[in-house]
Scaffold this active site. Structure first.
Site, PDB file in Angstrom:
ATOM      1  N   ASP A  70     -18.320 -22.078  10.686  1.00 31.32           N
ATOM      2  CA  ASP A  70     -19.454 -22.256   9.783  1.00 31.32           C
ATOM      3  C   ASP A  70     -20.346 -23.402  10.253  1.00 31.32           C
ATOM      4  OD1 ASP A  70     -21.071 -21.740   7.595  1.00 31.32           O
ATOM      5  OD2 ASP A  70     -19.432 -21.842   6.140  1.00 31.32           O
ATOM      6  N   ASP A  80     -24.335 -15.445   2.342  1.00 29.12           N
ATOM      7  CA  ASP A  80     -23.493 -15.961   1.260  1.00 29.12           C
ATOM      8  C   ASP A  80     -23.716 -15.193  -0.033  1.00 29.12           C
ATOM      9  OD1 ASP A  80     -22.169 -17.883   2.700  1.00 29.12           O
ATOM     10  OD2 ASP A  80     -23.450 -19.537   2.098  1.00 29.12           O
TER      11      ASP A  80
END
Length: 734
Positions: A482, A552
């Site tokens: 990430d 997301d």
């Protein structure tokens, strides 16, 4: 041969199965762009170039009194600053005397089998599926002793042409490179008006397709955030105003890069088009020392004369086979469950084992432990950089936890954010100079974290060693990488003042170097890319990580728009897409499990929820849909992708995948807007054999009928209703 050179006309001819790309070295040694479009054999297209005297368009000295010859109006293959071309240059260099003028002339060329390489940068590669050829055209500026090589990689069977640039300083003095674009494409002629498609957005709403009319002047998309970004994708499509999914001309340009970029369209005084892409030159320059070479990132071009579907399929096939690497690029990935939306930071080994026991009964194959497993990380204010297991949460360490999960039949993966550091961390307290931070100024925080200086070898070595220690401690088979912030404080303690402007590119080269080391050392680990969701969804990342967390935002209705835009360049197999709980954590929307699963199936399938809280009915639904996904996975990932509607405008989203041999297809429909007394949903199918018969929900219908008359479906009046239909050839010869 896909690449030919005519000694008489000094013309270059690059042919793919369906396209032709032509260039010509003219009388004065300038490299002109002649044509790119549908394949034309045996014809030199240089008759299209007609010099015209245009007012206020200057003439090279070589042209003498011929006012018709101007580089301001001619189609140039690689335009530079300072030669009388007032359009966007692809290259700008400041010499020792302060001049930014360049004068590149043809010096020679090379043609060879195979694909060129770009040191330290991701790029397409030649695979076993087909041969590639390379053309290198060498241009030079005698005054500056500068050499520029233009590379062209031709993947003839895939209708793909790549471009890259190398600049070599052959002088004894340093020069400063102010701009370097990887490709510029001049198109002199078009019928009617031009449109272009770009893919904008924001966090939780990435790659939203926007089609706009090309206007006079410059239309620019870019990123200054240190990542390719949620806000603009490094991908453009230029098309005729009448182009549709199935008809019309369109050009694709995709930059293989994950950092700051610029791309755009310029329409000039004669209505000619210049399309370009490369490194963002805002706050960028590069000190090119004597004898030094600089390689620009690669651009992937394709042209389709039959609409957007073919253009997308060209990219999909090429990226799957010639960009993604390793054992996972083509295979089905394990169906995973990520604990983030189930627990956020509040978990322990016991919690994860409980989730695992509940998940394995559903047919789920992997558990991914997300943020919160290291240091003293109980929220997002601390511990990034301290890659050591939190033994309070995970007693006995990862080995004990992973062994127990493996014994249940689950694989294990974990989340990391290697490019970041928390101020509240042992790493930052020991090495505050490792963070990007401008001297004598407080740093710009984002998500309570700072950015490590990835241009530094010592920083990368620390991260590599730390991660290897973790990955070697247990049977870890998956890593989610990430990157949760944009970069603002562009300053490195290691760089000299005159090279601080190189930092953004050096940062990206450092990230690529670390990814290369880790993915090479752990070929049996599946690496997934992520940057706050889809903030770094680009070809550069796909080279190292064949799977990227798409967004997301896990709301399936919003995902329809996100995945629609993503599909124009990127294959379904690269999209990480999961089913989440309802109400959705980002939007609060409630949708059925069927709809959430159908949308998530158009990717690498997984779950973001707590299986312990599911009803018996929902658990049985998940079992069924996991089984269906496993059954349909080959057609989902390997089939040709077709967009059947536009979810940004239509009341329903429809898309399908069809095998290349036209033997079967999978149709997906989601109703996005409920109407009273609703009309039927009507879709025209694609990718079938018109002469064959197909089984469709108990009926036998010809492929010609399905593609030309379509299917009319009477669907229930139900919010966000979805339907998936398998279509199979029924001919006796099938």
């Amino acid at each position: 041969m896909a690449i030919l050179f005519d000694e008489n006309t000094h013309g270059f001819f690059l042919h793919t199965v369906n396209t032709t790309y032509q260039m010509q070295v003219d009388t004065f040694g300038f490299l002109l762009h002649v044509f790119y479009g549908q394949r034309i054999d045996g014809q030199d297209m240089n008759y299209l170039i007609i010099p015209v005297d245009r007012g206020f368009s200057g003439n090279p000295y070589d042209a003498g009194t011929d006012r018709r010859y101007s580089l301001d109006t001619l189609p140039l293959e690689y335009p530079v600053e300072g030669v009388g071309d007032y359009r966007q240059p692809a290259l700008s260099i400041t010499g020792k005397n302060g001049s930014t003028s360049l004068d590149l002339r043809y010096k020679g060329h090379k043609i060879f089998h195979g694909k060129y390489n770009i040191p330290s940068l991701p790029a397409l590669y030649e695979s076993e599926e087909g041969m590639a050829e390379t053309l290198e055209i060498i241009l030079g500026d005698e005054t500056l002793s500068l050499e520029v090589s233009l590379f062209y990689g031709v993947f003839a069977e895939k209708d793909i042409i790549t471009r890259a640039v190398k600049v070599v300083n052959k002088s004894s003095e340093d020069v400063v490179m102010n701009r370097i674009f990887s490709a510029s494409l001049d198109i002199q002629h078009g019928d009617g008006f031009w449109d272009f498609l770009h893919f904008h957005g924001r966090h939780n709403m990435e790659r939203i397709c926007e089609r706009v009319r090309v206007c006079h002047g410059i239309t620019l998309i870019n990123s200054r955030r240190g990542i390719s970004s949620h806000h603009h994708n490094p991908f453009l499509i230029l098309c005729d105003e009448t182009t549709t999914e199935d008809a019309g001309s369109c050009y694709g340009m995709n930059l293989v890069y994950s950092g700051n970029f610029s791309a755009g369209i310029e329409q000039d005084q004669t209505d000619a088009i210049r399309m370009f892409a490369g490194l963002n030159d805002e706050n960028f320059s590069w000190n090119l020392t004597a004898g030094e070479s600089f390689f620009a990132p690669e651009v992937v071009l394709t042209f389709s004369a039959s609409g957007f579907s073919r253009l997308s399929q060209n990219y999909h096939d090429t990226y799957r086979h010639n960009l993604c690497r390793g054992k996972f690029k083509l295979c089905r990935r394990p169906i995973m469950i990520n604990n983030w939306e189930a627990t956020y930071f509040a978990f322990s080994s016991r919690t994860l084992v409980e989730i695992a026991r509940s998940a394995v009964d559903l047919g789920i194959e992997m558990l991914v432990m997300d943020d919160g497993w290291f240091g003293k990380r109980n929220d997002d204010t601390s511990s990034l950089g301290d890659w050591k297991v939190n033994l309070e949460k995970i007693p006995g360490g990862l080995g004990l936890l992973v062994d127990e999960l493996n014994s249940l039949g689950l694989k294990f993966g974990l989340w990391v954010e290697p490019e970041m550091v928390s101020e509240d961390s042992d790493l930052y307290r020991k090495h505050p100079d490792w963070a990007l931070c401008i001297p004598n100024r407080n740093p710009i925080r984002s998500r309570h974290q700072l950015v490590l200086d990835m241009s530094r070898a010592d920083v990368r070595d620390y991260i590599y060693t730390s991660l290897c220690s973790v990955l070697d401690s247990a049977n870890i088979e998956y890593v989610k990488w990430d990157m949760n912030r944009s970069i603002a404080d562009w300053f490195s303690c290691k760089l000299l003042s005159e090279t601080q402007s190189e930092l953004s590119h050096r940062y990206m080269l450092g990230v690529y170097d670390l990814l290369e080391r880790l993915t090479s050392h752990y070929p049996d680990i599946l690496f997934e890319g992520c940057a706050g969701g889809g903030g770094r969804f680009d070809p550069g990342m796909l080279y190292y990580q064949p799977l990227i967390w798409c967004s997301d935002n896990t709301d399936p209705i919003e995902r329809l728009k996100i995945q629609y835009g993503t599909s124009f360049a990127y294959p379904v197999s690269s999209v990480s897409s999961h089913v989440s709980a309802v109400p959705n954590h980002q939007t609060g929307r409630c949708t059925s499990f069927a709809t959430r699963c159908i949308v998530a199936m158009s990717g690498s399938f997984g779950f973001e929820l707590d299986p312990r809280s599911l009803s018996a009915y929902d658990r049985e639904t998940i079992r069924k849909q996991i089984s269906e996904y496993k059954h349909f996975q080959h057609i989902i990932h390997d089939g040709l992708y077709y967009r059947l509607s536009n979810p940004l405008k239509d009341r329903y989203a429809a898309w399908m995948m069809a095998y290349a041999d036209k033997s079967a297809a999978l149709l997906n429909i989601v109703v996005m807007h409920v109407e009273a007394n609703p009309r039927h949903v009507h879709v025209l199918l694609k990718g079938l054999d018109g002469e064959s018969l197909y089984k469709v929900e108990g009926k036998t219908i010809s492929g010609k009928a399905l593609m030309n008359a379509g299917l009319s479906l009477s669907l229930p009046t139900q919010e966000y209703y979805s339907k998936q239909i398998y279509i199979e050839r029924a001919d006796e010869n099938a």
